[in-house]
Every structure is written in structure tokens, then in C-alpha cells.
Design an enzyme around this catalytic site. Structure first.
Site, short mmCIF file in Angstrom:
data_model
loop_
_atom_site.label_atom_id
_atom_site.label_comp_id
_atom_site.label_asym_id
_atom_site.label_seq_id
_atom_site.Cartn_x
_atom_site.Cartn_y
_atom_site.Cartn_z
N HIS A 1 0.84 -1.21 0.00
CA HIS A 1 0.00 0.00 0.00
C HIS A 1 0.87 1.25 0.00
O HIS A 1 1.72 1.40 0.87
CB HIS A 1 -0.92 0.01 1.22
CG HIS A 1 -2.16 -0.81 1.04
ND1 HIS A 1 -3.39 -0.44 1.51
CD2 HIS A 1 -2.34 -1.99 0.40
CE1 HIS A 1 -4.29 -1.37 1.19
NE2 HIS A 1 -3.67 -2.31 0.52
N TYR B 1 3.75 6.58 10.02
CA TYR B 1 2.91 5.44 9.61
C TYR B 1 3.75 4.35 8.96
O TYR B 1 3.56 3.17 9.22
CB TYR B 1 1.80 5.92 8.67
CG TYR B 1 0.69 4.91 8.50
CD1 TYR B 1 -0.35 4.83 9.42
CD2 TYR B 1 0.69 4.01 7.43
CE1 TYR B 1 -1.36 3.89 9.29
CE2 TYR B 1 -0.32 3.07 7.29
CZ TYR B 1 -1.35 3.02 8.23
OH TYR B 1 -2.34 2.08 8.09
N LYS C 1 0.50 0.09 14.96
CA LYS C 1 1.87 -0.05 15.44
C LYS C 1 2.14 -1.27 16.32
O LYS C 1 3.31 -1.61 16.56
CB LYS C 1 2.28 1.22 16.21
CG LYS C 1 2.44 2.45 15.32
CD LYS C 1 3.72 2.38 14.52
CE LYS C 1 3.74 3.31 13.35
NZ LYS C 1 3.65 2.66 12.04
N PRO D 1 -4.83 0.78 18.55
CA PRO D 1 -4.57 0.30 17.18
C PRO D 1 -4.60 1.36 16.09
O PRO D 1 -4.32 1.05 14.93
CB PRO D 1 -5.69 -0.73 16.95
CG PRO D 1 -6.77 -0.32 17.89
CD PRO D 1 -6.12 0.30 19.07
N TYR E 1 -9.37 5.84 7.38
CA TYR E 1 -9.53 6.19 8.79
C TYR E 1 -10.50 7.36 8.85
O TYR E 1 -10.18 8.44 8.36
CB TYR E 1 -8.19 6.62 9.40
CG TYR E 1 -7.17 5.50 9.55
CD1 TYR E 1 -6.42 5.04 8.47
CD2 TYR E 1 -6.94 4.93 10.80
CE1 TYR E 1 -5.48 4.04 8.62
CE2 TYR E 1 -5.99 3.92 10.97
CZ TYR E 1 -5.27 3.48 9.88
OH TYR E 1 -4.33 2.48 10.04
C1 PHB Z 1 -6.48 -4.08 10.61
O1 PHB Z 1 -6.54 -4.31 9.39
O2 PHB Z 1 -6.83 -4.92 11.45
C2 PHB Z 1 -5.98 -2.76 11.05
C3 PHB Z 1 -5.44 -1.90 10.11
C4 PHB Z 1 -4.99 -0.65 10.51
C5 PHB Z 1 -5.07 -0.27 11.82
C6 PHB Z 1 -5.59 -1.14 12.78
C7 PHB Z 1 -6.05 -2.39 12.39
O3 PHB Z 1 -4.65 0.96 12.19
#
Ligand code: PHB
Ligand code: APR
Length: 394
Positions: free
Chosen positions: A72, A385, A297, A293, A201
Site C-alpha cells: 500500500h 505510519y 503499530k 490500534p 480512517y
Molecule cells: C487491521 O486491518 O486490522 C488494522 C489496520 C490498521 C489499523 C488497525 C487495524 O490501524
């Protein structure tokens, strides 16, 4: 029984450390409380930093990741009904992340370990570390009805937040830092195509949501929910309806819904213990720290601890450099605190902290508007990130 490094816990930290050490000829035994199937049934994170991808390559477990993982180069932030793309590669000089589930990483590592013929003792009960501050520590546990004593040079505590390792350090020798957030994430896994090619997000007055994925046909979605919420109260239909309400109209219109194959609620927490070592015991991954989450990280921090301990052990066994041992904790913590900061910041900026519009919610919008309209702001998000550089031991 005797080994060089005794590893407690066969999650991603323990398995990755074990594999790396094994390839350098450093003997290790993993002792795990649960069964292999149980470890593989846990649905966890899914975004790997470049540093972790490189470490998995060094461990020789890159084949399936390269075939099935999704590189990505960006993700989206949504706020105030706007969609803003964070171009990870452009902002960082070419870095990106890999979407590949923790479950798959764990499966690959388990298979590599079995192929290498290294020992993992599953369903070990009552694991106890002993004589940590001596030159000859050991573990005791019960396995297949037998009591076993495993003698070793060092112990790696890779047994997660609820493990026994951290609890074996005398209370007065450690300090804990913690922040608990007043909400959790309700996650759903479904065999439906992801709503978008990139992660989204989304901040919304009804609460944060995240659109993620595991593959072109499997999606992972999350909703911010109050801490006292119960999974049983969330039918699939209610979940999808709520997710649509929190997404911009054009995204919601494209959402493909279907039956969930996993649904769970996890609380959000920031936690660090200092120091991460006591005598010959080293804490690795979730045993030493937890992040919310929002910055993806958790798994990546576990990998950077593994990187540090692995390089340290190689110095010890191949060059006799025992003087570096005392640097483990400080080396790890430098990077951990920066990842803690990023995870806390992303969480604070994107979640809903109050039912009413208040000073804080205006500050969140102003901050999102500012960081996304500034090259410096966007670079800050992007470079954190994709993952800050690994710290070196010397
Ligand atoms: C996930 O795909 O489970 C996931 C992806 C990004 C995040 C947290 C969880 O920031
Ligand atoms: N004895 C033996 N094994 C134990 C014990 C114990 N007393 N306590 C826990 N374990 C095992 C657990 O069953 C689990 O398999 O230790 C393992 C710890 O694994 P994780 O909790 O996955 O922790 P870690 O390997 O550090 O993985 C990094 O960071 O943010 C997260 O999603 C990310 O789970 C990932 C973690």
C-alpha cells in the site's frame, strides 16, 4: 532440558525471534500456554512496516507474503465529510507498507519453525521463570503431564500483556505508564471485497471508523464503541448500518456487506513498562507495551523489539559482546515511546470523546485541517505510519 535462549510465548514476537536465532545457529525452545490452533484463531492487526517486512525476509518467511500481501502506497483520512489521501511513498521518499494479516505471519512462522525442526512446546501449563538475576536462569512448567525444567542462558518474555514474564520482575524494579481510553473498537471480518483499495480512517460525530482489508475478497472493518458495549448487541445488520452512517456518502454507497466471520470488541490502551529487562530476562512486544490500534503499530513494535534482541544475542554468541546486554531496554524504549506518541496522537485526533460538540471537537477538526493542508503535517503522519528507523545497539 537445556537450550541457549528460552522463549515464553509463541505469538508473532516469540516465533519471529526463534526463527531469526535459529538461522544464526542459536539454539532456542519456545514454551506456549495455548495450542497452535488457538494461537492461529486470534484475529489481530494487518499492516506491516517496511522494517518488519525486511525482518521477515531475513527470517526466510517472505514467499507467501510476497505472493499474497498487498503493498500500500497510501491511505485516506476522512473528516468533516472530506477525503484526504496520505501519499506514503511520495511523502517519505518511496516507503510503503504491506497489508498482510498477523494470522498469516504467524502461520508462516509456525510452518518455517516446524520445517527447521526447532522445538515449540504448546499447551505448557504453569510456566515460571526462575533465578533471573543469576547466570543460570531456568523455566519450569508442566507439559503432557510431566514437570519440566528448562535450563538456559537467557529468557525472552514474548508472552503478551497478560503473560508471566513481566509479573516475575520484582515490583520495585519497574515502573508502569498507562493511559486508558474511554472507548473500544468493535471489529468485523467478512468475506466481502474491501470498500476501497486503500485503508480509510474516518472521524465522525457518531464515532471513529476504519475500513481495512486482508485481501481482495476479505475485509476488516472497525467502529468506535462505548467500553460497556456487548458484541451480542451488534447484529451484522446493525454493524453495517452504523458503519455506513459514519462514512462519506460515496464510500457508503459502495460498501458491500455480508455475514461476519469474526466479531469482537477490544479496549484501547497505551501502556509501557520500564525497564524492559531484569537480569537475564528480556521483555519483548506486548509483554512490555501496548498501543491503541489507530496507528497500526502494535505488531510492528513487537518486530522492532525482536530486531534489537536478535542482534544483541548474535553479538553475545558470535562475538562475546556481553557488554551490550544492558542496552536492550534503552534501545527499544527510544523507538517505543515515539510509536506510543504517534498512536496516542492519531487516536486523540480521530475519535469522538464527547456526545456534544465542544472545545475538544473543534480542536480536533482544526488539527486535522491543519496537518492535512501542510506538507510538513502530512510528512509527519506519513513517516510515522511507514515506521521510524530501527535504533542500532551501538
Ligand atoms: C487491521 O486491518 O486490522 C488494522 C489496520 C490498521 C489499523 C488497525 C487495524 O490501524
Ligand atoms: N506461558 C506461556 N505462554 C503464554 C503465557 C504464559 N504464562 N501467557 C501468554 N502466553 C502466550 C499467549 O498465549 C500468546 O500466544 O504468549 C503469546 C503472546 O502473543 P501476543 O499476545 O500476540 O504478543 P506478541 O507476540 O508480543 O505479539 C505482538 O502486538 O499489538 C499486538 O496485534 C499485535 O498481537 C500482536 C502483538
Amino acid at each position: 532440558m537445556k537450550t541457549q535462549v528460552a522463549i515464553i510465548g509463541a505469538g508473532p514476537s516469540g516465533l519471529l525471534l526463534g526463527q531469526l536465532l535459529h538461522r544464526q545457529g542459536i539454539d532456542n525452545v519456545i514454551v506456549e500456554r495455548r495450542s497452535g490452533e488457538y494461537v492461529l484463531s486470534r484475529i489481530r492487526a494487518g499492516v506491516l512496516e517496511q522494517g518488519m517486512v525486511d525482518l521477515l525476509r531475513e527470517a526466510g518467511v517472505d514467499q507467501r507474503m510476497d505472493e499474497e500481501g498487498l503493498p500500500h502506497e497510501g491511505f485516506e483520512l476522512v473528516f468533516d465529510n472530506r477525503r484526504v489521501r496520505v501519499a506514503l511513498d511520495e511523502l517519505t521518499g518511496g516507503s510503503k507498507v504491506m497489508v498482510y494479516g498477523q494470522t498469516e505471519v504467524t502461520r508462516d512462522l509456525m510452518e518455517a519453525r516446524a520445517a527447521a525442526g526447532a522445538t515449540t512446546l504448546y499447551e505448557a501449563e504453569n510456566v515460571q521463570p526462575h533465578d533471573l538475576d543469576s547466570d543460570s536462569p531456568y523455566l519450569t512448567f508442566e507439559h503432557n503431564g510431566e514437570t519440566i525444567r528448562l535450563e538456559c542462558d537467557y529468557i525472552a518474555g514474548c508472552d503478551g500483556y497478560h503473560g508471566v514474564s513481566r509479573q516475575s520482575i520484582p515490583q520495585e524494579r519497574i515502573k508502569e505508564f498507562e493511559k486508558v481510553y474511554p472507548f473500544g473498537w468493535l471489529g468485523v471480518l467478512s468475506d466481502t471485497p474491501p470498500v476501497s483499495d486503500e485503508l480509510i480512517y474516518a472521524s465522525h460525530e457518531r464515532g471513529f471508523s476504519l475500513c481495512s482489508m486482508r485481501s481482495a475478497t476479505r475485509s476488516r472493518y472497525y467502529l468506535q464503541v462505548p467500553l460497556d458495549e456487548k458484541v451480542e448487541d451488534w447484529s451484522d445488520e446493525r454493524f453495517w448500518e452504523e458503519l455506513k452512517r459514519r462514512l462519506p456518502d460515496d464510500v457508503a454507497a459502495k460498501l458491500v456487506t455480508g455475514p461476519s466471520i469474526e466479531k469482537s470488541i477490544a479496549p484501547l490502551r497505551s501502556y509501557v513498562v520500564e525497564p524492559m529487562q531484569y537480569g537475564r530476562l528480556f521483555l519483548v512486544g506486548d509483554a512490555a507495551h501496548i498501543v491503541p490500534p489507530t496507528g497500526a503499530k502494535g505488531l510492528n513494535l513487537a518486530a522492532s523489539d525482536v530486531n534489537t534482541l536478535y542482534r544483541l544475542m548474535v553479538k553475545v554468541y558470535q562475538e562475546g559482546r556481553t557488554d551490550l546486554i544492558e542496552r536492550y531496554s534503552q534501545t527499544c524504549l527510544k523507538r517505543i515511546w515515539k510509536a506510543e506518541r504517534f498512536s496516542w496522537w492519531m487516536t486523540s485526533m480521530l475519535h469522538n470523546f464527547s456526545d456534544e460538540e465542544d472545545f475538544n471537537s473543534r480542536m480536533q477538526l482544526a488539527e486535522l485541517d491543519y496537518v492535512t493542508s501542510s506538507k510538513a503535517g502530512m510528512t509527519t503522519i506519513a513517516e510515522n505510519y511507514v515506521g521510524l528507523p530501527y535504533e542500532s545497539l551501538e
